[in-house]
Design an enzyme around this catalytic site. Structure first.
Site, PDB file in Angstrom:
ATOM      1  N   GLU A 252     -10.132  17.317 -22.028  1.00  0.00           N
ATOM      2  CA  GLU A 252     -10.216  16.301 -23.085  1.00  0.00           C
ATOM      3  C   GLU A 252     -11.670  15.878 -23.187  1.00  0.00           C
ATOM      4  OE1 GLU A 252      -7.868  15.949 -25.059  1.00  0.00           O
ATOM      5  OE2 GLU A 252      -6.351  16.939 -23.842  1.00  0.00           O
ATOM      6  N   CYS A 286     -14.427   7.268 -26.065  1.00  0.00           N
ATOM      7  CA  CYS A 286     -14.374   8.617 -26.656  1.00  0.00           C
ATOM      8  C   CYS A 286     -13.866   8.558 -28.090  1.00  0.00           C
ATOM      9  CB  CYS A 286     -13.493   9.535 -25.825  1.00  0.00           C
ATOM     10  SG  CYS A 286     -11.807   8.955 -25.643  1.00  0.00           S
TER      11      CYS A 286
HETATM   12  P1  NAD Z   1     -19.486  14.322 -18.150  1.00  0.00           P
HETATM   13  O1  NAD Z   1     -18.912  15.503 -18.828  1.00  0.00           O
HETATM   14  O2  NAD Z   1     -20.931  14.266 -17.931  1.00  0.00           O
HETATM   15  O3  NAD Z   1     -18.800  14.158 -16.686  1.00  0.00           O
HETATM   16  C1  NAD Z   1     -17.409  14.099 -16.523  1.00  0.00           C
HETATM   17  C2  NAD Z   1     -17.064  14.512 -15.094  1.00  0.00           C
HETATM   18  O4  NAD Z   1     -17.366  15.895 -14.907  1.00  0.00           O
HETATM   19  C3  NAD Z   1     -17.846  13.763 -14.025  1.00  0.00           C
HETATM   20  O5  NAD Z   1     -16.988  13.483 -12.943  1.00  0.00           O
HETATM   21  C4  NAD Z   1     -18.914  14.769 -13.635  1.00  0.00           C
HETATM   22  O6  NAD Z   1     -19.429  14.606 -12.329  1.00  0.00           O
HETATM   23  C5  NAD Z   1     -18.146  16.072 -13.734  1.00  0.00           C
HETATM   24  N1  NAD Z   1     -18.983  17.269 -13.919  1.00  0.00           N
HETATM   25  C6  NAD Z   1     -20.252  17.339 -14.416  1.00  0.00           C
HETATM   26  N2  NAD Z   1     -20.641  18.630 -14.490  1.00  0.00           N
HETATM   27  C7  NAD Z   1     -19.599  19.394 -14.044  1.00  0.00           C
HETATM   28  C8  NAD Z   1     -19.382  20.794 -13.905  1.00  0.00           C
HETATM   29  N3  NAD Z   1     -20.320  21.672 -14.268  1.00  0.00           N
HETATM   30  N4  NAD Z   1     -18.197  21.223 -13.435  1.00  0.00           N
HETATM   31  C9  NAD Z   1     -17.224  20.344 -13.119  1.00  0.00           C
HETATM   32  N5  NAD Z   1     -17.373  18.991 -13.217  1.00  0.00           N
HETATM   33  C10 NAD Z   1     -18.551  18.523 -13.682  1.00  0.00           C
HETATM   34  O7  NAD Z   1     -18.952  13.062 -18.973  1.00  0.00           O
HETATM   35  P2  NAD Z   1     -19.275  11.514 -18.737  1.00  0.00           P
HETATM   36  O8  NAD Z   1     -20.691  11.248 -19.084  1.00  0.00           O
HETATM   37  O9  NAD Z   1     -18.784  11.105 -17.398  1.00  0.00           O
HETATM   38  O10 NAD Z   1     -18.314  10.835 -19.825  1.00  0.00           O
HETATM   39  C11 NAD Z   1     -18.644  10.687 -21.169  1.00  0.00           C
HETATM   40  C12 NAD Z   1     -18.001  11.785 -21.992  1.00  0.00           C
HETATM   41  O11 NAD Z   1     -16.594  11.801 -21.785  1.00  0.00           O
HETATM   42  C13 NAD Z   1     -18.177  11.576 -23.488  1.00  0.00           C
HETATM   43  O12 NAD Z   1     -18.500  12.810 -24.081  1.00  0.00           O
HETATM   44  C14 NAD Z   1     -16.809  11.100 -23.969  1.00  0.00           C
HETATM   45  O13 NAD Z   1     -16.520  11.398 -25.316  1.00  0.00           O
HETATM   46  C15 NAD Z   1     -15.910  11.851 -23.031  1.00  0.00           C
HETATM   47  N6  NAD Z   1     -14.605  11.220 -22.924  1.00  0.00           N
HETATM   48  C16 NAD Z   1     -13.535  11.846 -23.512  1.00  0.00           C
HETATM   49  C17 NAD Z   1     -12.282  11.253 -23.462  1.00  0.00           C
HETATM   50  C18 NAD Z   1     -11.100  11.929 -24.076  1.00  0.00           C
HETATM   51  O14 NAD Z   1      -9.972  11.595 -23.712  1.00  0.00           O
HETATM   52  N7  NAD Z   1     -11.275  12.859 -24.988  1.00  0.00           N
HETATM   53  C19 NAD Z   1     -12.115  10.021 -22.807  1.00  0.00           C
HETATM   54  C20 NAD Z   1     -13.237   9.425 -22.222  1.00  0.00           C
HETATM   55  C21 NAD Z   1     -14.478  10.030 -22.280  1.00  0.00           C
END
Ligand code: NAD
Length: 488
Positions: A252, A286
């Site tokens: 997501e 999001c």
């Molecule tokens: P992010 O993608 O930077 O990180 C999310 C998670 O992934 C963190 O725990 C991070 O440590 C981990 N991660 C980072 N690189 C990785 C990799 N290569 N492999 C596996 N895990 C990895 O996102 P963020 O900055 O924490 O959150 C903001 C983003 O989340 C925004 O884009 C927002 O739109 C999205 N979001 C989406 C929803 C939804 O339901 N669609 C809900 C909330 C937030």
């Protein structure tokens, strides 16, 4: 420092014990409203911590899987009660660690136990089917847990989103290895503590704090049966490339959500909906409104009203009385906000609200920014910023409005504000998004309804949160053929 601002030490939970990272390394998470205050010190784990966590849960989850479903339900209900009892303290920790206002944090601390109560019911609703077979033979299907679920979450809802993953995963009898965002280790840990205190066995649950390295190791481990991830589209797409092909994924991701305001809308109400969606949670939801698509007949009146609300925002430490917007989550978020203020101007948009020199100092504070004169091909209309920056676009026909709404690669949430049922129905049919709202902000979800985006906002395989496909993600269907030894 007063008692409320003492630094908390977080730990991993691996092999049934609270431990540090195997390397002994830690990292600090500052309070985004007071950068001189360390909110949490957490283990900076690596692949070897993940290896241990997965090995333990892959072996140990069977104890939980064989727990009667009614007892699993009781455990989730107890965890919900514990979280509800701890809600006041959790809300304060959430503000200090993530940066929301206290009122916003309380919405989350109230919703999280409600989620777990709903998922407790799922323990008892798992069912299979039976099929016609010859004579006394039987053919039936059953739903088994997938085994080890890897749950990776962002920082913006550090309790609510993990509860939407750990709750149904555990309800189905899976073990979970959970990696919370590095920005919110403490709140992720608080959820795990409540689950363990309520009776989830330590053999079925692991928590590994850390950065991208931890997530990468987790999703590529062949013992993991399902990966549920919420976060940015860039990271989700990278994960998609790292997961073995037989492992199911639920990704997501980001959005560029538009709210259309039609010429028959009540402009005061519409401006309230716009500013709630755009500036609530400091623009870090999001489903937040990052584009307004206004009919040209009402565009000026709407813009004036949205600017009024942007100017009235009280940006401050979320624990201060009267704060309506907390800080952005970290330096990277703040730098992105600053960069997109420049991008918006360079593309020819007009910044309508003062943003610099009027936010408090000492934290990652950012004032709401409204750009008018934005066109659909501008970067501000295409790229997710995840900050309180609103792109204001003007259209002259319904077809142009729909074309503009659908003119991004994302498809998370889209809304329309209108008095016309006809316009509302057409919009619900034509919007290319997984969530469509009529006369509501683009944010805010019903907990008992399926949630997920379209296009680059989601893998679109299984919906999250609720609905028929949610538990399918956390279970594997098995077809069983039974024949009596003597079929006569
Ligand atoms: P992010 O993608 O930077 O990180 C999310 C998670 O992934 C963190 O725990 C991070 O440590 C981990 N991660 C980072 N690189 C990785 C990799 N290569 N492999 C596996 N895990 C990895 O996102 P963020 O900055 O924490 O959150 C903001 C983003 O989340 C925004 O884009 C927002 O739109 C999205 N979001 C989406 C929803 C939804 O339901 N669609 C809900 C909330 C937030």
């Amino acid at each position: 420092m007063n008692a409320a601002s003492e630094t908390v030490r977080a730990s991993n939970f691996v092999g049934g014990e609270w431990v540090g990272a195997g390397s002994g390394r830690t990292y600090q998470r500052e309070n985004p409203a007071h950068l001189d205050e360390v909110a949490v010190i957490a283990p900076d784990s690596d692949a070897s911590d993940v290896e241990q966590a997965v090995a333990h849960v892959a072996e140990g989850y069977r104890e939980w899987a064989s727990t009667p479903p009614e007892d699993r339900a009781d455990v989730l209900l107890r965890a919900a009660d514990l979280l509800a009892e701890r809600a006041d303290a959790l809300a304060v920790e959430l503000v200090r660690e993530e940066g929301k206002t206290l009122a916003e944090a309380r919405v989350e601390t109230r919703r999280t136990p409600q989620n777990l109560r709903m998922y407790a019911g799922e323990c008892l609703r798992l069912q299979g089917e039976s099929y016609q077979a010859a004579g006394t033979a039987m053919v039936l299907t059953m739903r088994d847990p997938v085994g080890v679920v890897a749950a990776i979450t962002p920082w913006n809802f550090p309790l609510n989103i993990p509860s939407r993953k750990l709750g149904p995963a555990l309800a189905a009898g899976n073990g979970v290895v959970f990696k919370p965002s590095e920005l919110t280790p403490l709140l992720g840990q608080r959820l795990v503590e409540a689950l363990l205190d309520a009776g989830v066995p330590g053999s079925a649950l692991a928590l590994v704090h850390g950065h991208a390295e931890v997530g990468k190791a987790l999703v590529s481990d062949p013992r993991v049966g399902a990966v549920t991830f919420t976060g940015s589209t860039a990271v989700g797409e990278a994960i998609h490339g790292n997961v073995p092909p037989w492992v199911r994924t639920q990704l997501e991701m980001g959005g560029k959500n538009a709210l259309v305001v039609w010429d028959d809308a009540d402009l005061d109400k519409a401006a309230d909906l716009v500013s709630k969606g755009a500036f609530g949670l400091s623009g870090q939801a999001c489903t937040g409104t990052s584009r307004v698509v206004a009919h040209e007949r009402i565009a000026n009146g709407l813009l004036d009203r949205v600017m009024e609300r942007a100017r009235a925002a009280v940006v401050d430490d979320g624990l201060r009385d009267g704060a309506t917007m907390g800080p952005l989550a970290n330096l990277a978020q703040h730098e992105k906000y600053d960069a997109y203020l420049r991008v918006g101007a360079a593309d020819g948009g007009r910044l309508e609200t003062p943003t610099h020199g009027c936010a408090p100092e000492g934290g990652y504070f950012a004032r709401p920014a409204v750009f008018s004169g934005v066109r659909p091909d501008h970067r501000l209309a295409q790229e997710e910023v995840f900050a309180p920056i609103l792109a204001f676009l003007t259209v002259s026909s319904y077809d142009e409005a729909i074309e503009t709404v659908n003119a991004t690669s994302y498809g998370l949430s889209a809304g329309v504000v209108t008095a016309s049922l006809d316009t509302a129905l057409r919009f619900a049919r034509d919007a290319e998004a997984g969530v469509v709202k009529v006369n509501q902000p683009t944010t805010g979800l019903a907990m008992n309804a399926p949630f997920g985006g379209w296009r680059r906002s989601s893998t679109q395989t299984f919906k999250e949160q609720a609905g028929p496909s949610m538990m399918q993600f956390y279970t594997r269907e098995k077809t069983v053929y039974l024949t009596p030894e003597d079929p006569a």
